[in-house]
Design a protein around this motif. Structure first.
Motif, mmCIF file in Angstrom:
data_model
loop_
_atom_site.group_PDB
_atom_site.id
_atom_site.type_symbol
_atom_site.label_atom_id
_atom_site.label_comp_id
_atom_site.label_asym_id
_atom_site.label_seq_id
_atom_site.Cartn_x
_atom_site.Cartn_y
_atom_site.Cartn_z
ATOM 1 N N GLN A 1 0.842 -1.200 0.000
ATOM 2 C CA GLN A 1 0.000 0.000 0.000
ATOM 3 C C GLN A 1 0.879 1.253 0.000
ATOM 4 O OE1 GLN A 1 -2.752 -1.101 -0.590
ATOM 5 N NE2 GLN A 1 -3.468 -2.694 0.787
ATOM 6 N N GLN B 1 -6.102 3.856 -1.635
ATOM 7 C CA GLN B 1 -5.269 2.648 -1.687
ATOM 8 C C GLN B 1 -4.755 2.264 -0.301
ATOM 9 O OE1 GLN B 1 -3.934 0.892 -4.913
ATOM 10 N NE2 GLN B 1 -4.188 -0.474 -3.172
ATOM 11 N N GLU C 1 -6.876 0.039 2.409
ATOM 12 C CA GLU C 1 -7.408 -1.288 2.059
ATOM 13 C C GLU C 1 -7.207 -2.332 3.151
ATOM 14 O OE1 GLU C 1 -6.734 -4.883 -1.213
ATOM 15 O OE2 GLU C 1 -5.475 -3.090 -1.299
#
Length: 447
Positions: free
Chosen positions: A32, A142, A145
């Motif tokens: 990430q 992003q 997540e």
């Protein structure tokens, strides 16, 4: 290609792995952060992106899932940040030596700026339906997540199991969450207790979870007390008497040695007026047969059963006419087949995107789920683009919870969520609610 592993020169080493809100930033998968750095390098980190969290298929033997964990998602998004020490530790790994300086500035000044769309906790859900959607700058959407999947997947599993157990037991039976010792971690035990209560169980034995959630913890006693006092003071009866003197309203665990003999001895004390027995717990043996014998001896005592209880066992005991007033449920509640939720990019800079991998496809574009009822029973769901106009009698499931990082309204309390869970399950066709070989609700993809 090998995974990236480096021993950091600057250490955040600690003797504890308990998570504090200050550590949310680093509680993520490495990729990430590496993708975030790449987005900065390409100049696309601020492009508006939408990710949706859903399951491609239900766990085997489940006809539905109960959405849970949205409150923890909100709490995470509100508190997510990076400290200067964490940023220094990341820099010291050497992994990010080619990252643009602006990446570090983004981490330093992080504040979630996006929107959160989610279904209300306690809603019955099916395959391919988004539980939530994040709309935010690409790098932020992003980054979140990993934590969101962790929170939603586990609590949804527990809530679904608890809802199925409540459905099997009916509304009059007491259901107690006893899973702390079997949960996958101390953190998981707290989430399991919350999800179980929010899905309709009556109480938890987890003291910390109960008090944090404003509930009264509930429990009985363990075999160790009976064995210890029997060994040191000469009798099982003394153990019962000692516990009863301190906790007169608690149930007594009567299967340490001979369940029927223990019940018979207690019955004699009740008859003589020496003590009142409010309840007993049976944790082993042929519970259906034993509970009937115990009920005959102690007709005014509530009987609780425990020991690897699940939905199927509750139905079996009911079918056999076992006079069970409540269940203490642990292992079969807090473990089991995982809810394999995924979190996929569905739109970037107003461009719909989807994954085409075999067996792992996703559906492009931001979506809404529309639910239809007939006489109060769900007849089907329709998955559409968010701009779609609803058909008559359709209800939208996804709601805007956070906008520009700000919570729009107070979150529901556990009682409200538990009521929604029960109502949601009762609205499903009986074939979907079946514990064995359930069907599922048809979801029409109308994009």
């Amino acid at each position: 290609m090998s995974a990236i592993t480096v021993n950091p020169a600057v250490s955040l080493k600690s003797d504890t792995l308990n998570i504090a809100t200050d550590e949310y930033g680093l509680l993520t998968d490495l990729y990430q952060l590496t993708m975030g750095a790449c987005y900065v390098q390409e100049g696309c980190d601020r492009k508006r992106a939408s990710f949706e969290l859903f399951v491609r298929r239900l766990p085997e033997g489940f006809g539905y899932l109960i959405a849970m964990g949205i409150a923890q998602a909100v709490e995470y998004l509100q508190n997510l940040h990076f400290t200067s020490e964490q940023i220094a530790a990341l820099q010291a790994t050497g992994i990010f030596e080619n990252a643009d300086q602006r990446f570090w500035e983004l981490l330093k000044n992080f504040r979630f700026e996006g929107d959160l769309w989610a279904v209300p906790e306690g809603t019955a859900m099916f395959a391919n339906e988004p539980f939530l959607r994040i709309e935010a700058p690409l790098w932020q959407a992003q980054l979140v997540e990993t934590y969101l999947l962790n929170a939603i997947n586990y609590q949804t599993l527990i809530a679904t199991r608890a809802a199925r157990m409540r459905d099997a037991a009916g509304d009059r039976i007491t259901l107690l969450e006893f899973g702390t010792r079997r949960a996958f971690s101390p953190q998981a035990s707290l989430w399991a207790a919350r999800a179980a209560l929010a899905a309709g169980m009556d109480a938890t034995s987890n003291v910390l979870a109960a008090l944090k959630l404003g509930r009264q913890p509930s429990g009985t006693m363990a075999h160790a007390l009976v064995m210890a006092l029997n060994a040191t003071e000469g009798s099982e009866a003394q153990a019962f008497s000692a516990f009863h003197q301190v906790f007169p309203n608690s149930s007594l665990l009567i299967d340490t040695f001979d369940t029927i003999a223990a019940a018979r001895n207690l019955a004699e004390k009740v008859k003589s007026g020496e003590m009142q027995v409010k309840g007993v717990r049976i944790d082993s043996g042929d519970i259906a047969t034993i509970s009937k014998e115990v009920k005959a001896l102690l007709p005014d005592a509530a009987i609780f059963a425990s020991g690897d209880i699940d939905e199927a066992e509750i139905l079996r005991l009911k079918a056999l006419g076992a006079p069970i007033d409540g269940y203490g449920i642990g292992t079969k509640l807090v473990t089991g087949a995982p809810v394999n939720g995924v979190y996929k990019l569905v739109e970037i800079d107003n461009i719909p995107v989807s994954k085409k991998s075999s067996g792992k496809q996703s559906i492009a574009s931001r979506k809404q789920v529309w639910r239809s009822f007939e006489n109060g029973v769900v007849i089907g769901d329709r998955l559409t683009h968010i701009s779609e106009i609803p058909q008559p009698d359709e209800q939208p499931l996804l709601e805007l919870i956070m906008h520009n990082g700000e919570l729009l309204k107070p979150l529901d309390d556990l009682d409200a969520i538990a009521q929604r869970t029960r109502k949601s399950v009762q609205s499903l066709p009986q074939a979907v609610r079946n514990i064995t070989n359930p069907e599922t609700v048809s979801v029409k993809v109308d994009m």
